[in-house]
Design a protein around this motif. Structure first.
Motif, PDB file in Angstrom:
ATOM      1  N   ILE A  11      69.875  47.197  23.310  1.00 49.51           N
ATOM      2  CA  ILE A  11      69.767  46.985  21.865  1.00 49.51           C
ATOM      3  C   ILE A  11      68.712  47.941  21.331  1.00 49.51           C
ATOM      4  O   ILE A  11      67.637  48.083  21.915  1.00 49.51           O
ATOM      5  N   VAL A  12      69.035  48.573  20.223  1.00 47.93           N
ATOM      6  CA  VAL A  12      68.084  49.434  19.526  1.00 47.93           C
ATOM      7  C   VAL A  12      67.871  48.848  18.141  1.00 47.93           C
ATOM      8  O   VAL A  12      68.844  48.532  17.448  1.00 47.93           O
ATOM      9  N   HIS A  73      66.017  41.218  25.157  1.00 51.83           N
ATOM     10  CA  HIS A  73      65.688  42.549  24.662  1.00 51.83           C
ATOM     11  C   HIS A  73      64.170  42.725  24.633  1.00 51.83           C
ATOM     12  O   HIS A  73      63.434  41.804  24.322  1.00 51.83           O
ATOM     13  N   GLY A  74      63.735  43.902  24.971  1.00 50.80           N
ATOM     14  CA  GLY A  74      62.313  44.200  24.933  1.00 50.80           C
ATOM     15  C   GLY A  74      62.089  45.665  25.238  1.00 50.80           C
ATOM     16  O   GLY A  74      63.026  46.393  25.548  1.00 50.80           O
ATOM     17  N   PRO A  75      60.841  46.093  25.149  1.00 53.22           N
ATOM     18  CA  PRO A  75      60.555  47.505  25.423  1.00 53.22           C
ATOM     19  C   PRO A  75      60.739  47.833  26.898  1.00 53.22           C
ATOM     20  O   PRO A  75      60.501  47.000  27.768  1.00 53.22           O
ATOM     21  N   HIS A  79      64.690  46.580  34.481  1.00 58.51           N
ATOM     22  CA  HIS A  79      64.091  46.311  35.789  1.00 58.51           C
ATOM     23  C   HIS A  79      62.560  46.352  35.759  1.00 58.51           C
ATOM     24  O   HIS A  79      61.918  45.991  36.731  1.00 58.51           O
ATOM     25  N   THR A  80      61.981  46.754  34.624  1.00 60.45           N
ATOM     26  CA  THR A  80      60.524  46.797  34.528  1.00 60.45           C
ATOM     27  C   THR A  80      59.946  45.601  33.768  1.00 60.45           C
ATOM     28  O   THR A  80      58.735  45.512  33.595  1.00 60.45           O
ATOM     29  N   ARG A  81      60.800  44.709  33.309  1.00 61.29           N
ATOM     30  CA  ARG A  81      60.311  43.539  32.561  1.00 61.29           C
ATOM     31  C   ARG A  81      61.028  42.287  33.058  1.00 61.29           C
ATOM     32  O   ARG A  81      62.073  42.364  33.698  1.00 61.29           O
ATOM     33  N   ALA A  82      60.455  41.153  32.728  1.00 61.38           N
ATOM     34  CA  ALA A  82      61.048  39.881  33.147  1.00 61.38           C
ATOM     35  C   ALA A  82      62.327  39.618  32.355  1.00 61.38           C
ATOM     36  O   ALA A  82      62.365  39.811  31.143  1.00 61.38           O
ATOM     37  N   ILE A  83      63.357  39.193  33.049  1.00 60.96           N
ATOM     38  CA  ILE A  83      64.616  38.800  32.432  1.00 60.96           C
ATOM     39  C   ILE A  83      64.800  37.315  32.720  1.00 60.96           C
ATOM     40  O   ILE A  83      65.045  36.920  33.861  1.00 60.96           O
ATOM     41  N   ARG A  84      64.647  36.506  31.697  1.00 61.38           N
ATOM     42  CA  ARG A  84      64.789  35.063  31.826  1.00 61.38           C
ATOM     43  C   ARG A  84      65.814  34.585  30.802  1.00 61.38           C
ATOM     44  O   ARG A  84      65.840  35.066  29.672  1.00 61.38           O
ATOM     45  N   LEU A  85      66.628  33.616  31.190  1.00 67.83           N
ATOM     46  CA  LEU A  85      67.580  33.038  30.252  1.00 67.83           C
ATOM     47  C   LEU A  85      66.889  31.952  29.443  1.00 67.83           C
ATOM     48  O   LEU A  85      66.070  31.194  29.963  1.00 67.83           O
TER      49      LEU A  85
END
Length: 184
Positions: A11-12, A73-75, A79-85
């Protein structure tokens, strides 16, 4: 759509808060691109377009609400940030693990034929082949989400590498084939 977003989507956020959701797919899999376009259009009802690139196609839609549906979505790269549902997403995945799995396996997976050639102690050579699914992703969180969904479907799997899942038992491959369909 959540699985495809986690696999090949991003997402942008542009001017005035308008967000573009994009999923980029290989042109060799037109059926997957059709499914992404249909799923994306069904979420917020907006227009969905295809943007041709060299060897791939970007399926894209604009809205101010994509980050509401995909708060992961995040900066930076996934693979460099936490992905949580979110709890509401978790309930959907638990109720429908097969469509969720279709995303990561069709985005970052492959179904291959393993060919084995073994020499027996008596000198004879045995050859056999069997189908196998792989899912490769450098995000530990995305692999864990896929493992959890496979567990919900009681599909045997294992980590064949730190960044890859393998589904290789005959009954497990058949169950995954039935759950997610062919990569087309």
């Amino acid at each position: 759509m959540l699985g495809m977003y986690l696999g090949d989507g991003h997402i942008v956020v542009g001017r005035r808060g308008v967000q573009s959701l994009s999923v980029v797919g290989d042109d060799g899999w037109p059926g997957i691109l059709d499914e992404v376009k249909a799923a994306m259009g069904g979420l917020l009802g907006g227009a969905v377009c295809r943007v041709r690139r060299i060897g791939c196609t970007e399926v894209k839609s604009y809205s101010k609400h994509w980050t509401c549906l995909f708060p992961q979505h995040g900066p930076g790269m996934k693979h460099t940030r936490a992905i949580r549902l979110e709890p509401w997403q978790q309930r959907i995945v638990e109720a429908h693990p097969a469509p969720f799995l279709q995303g990561p396996f069709h985005a970052d997976g492959c179904r291959a034929t393993n060919r084995v050639r073994a020499r027996r102690s008596d000198g004879t050579v045995t050859e056999y082949a069997y189908p196998r699914w792989f899912l490769a992703n450098t995000s530990e969180d995305i692999l864990r989400l896929a493992e959890d969904a496979l567990d919900l479907l009681r599909i045997a799997h294992r980590r064949n590498r730190p960044t890859s899942l393998s589904v290789a038992r005959r009954e497990a491959v058949a169950a995954l084939d039935a759950a997610i369909g062919p990569k087309n």
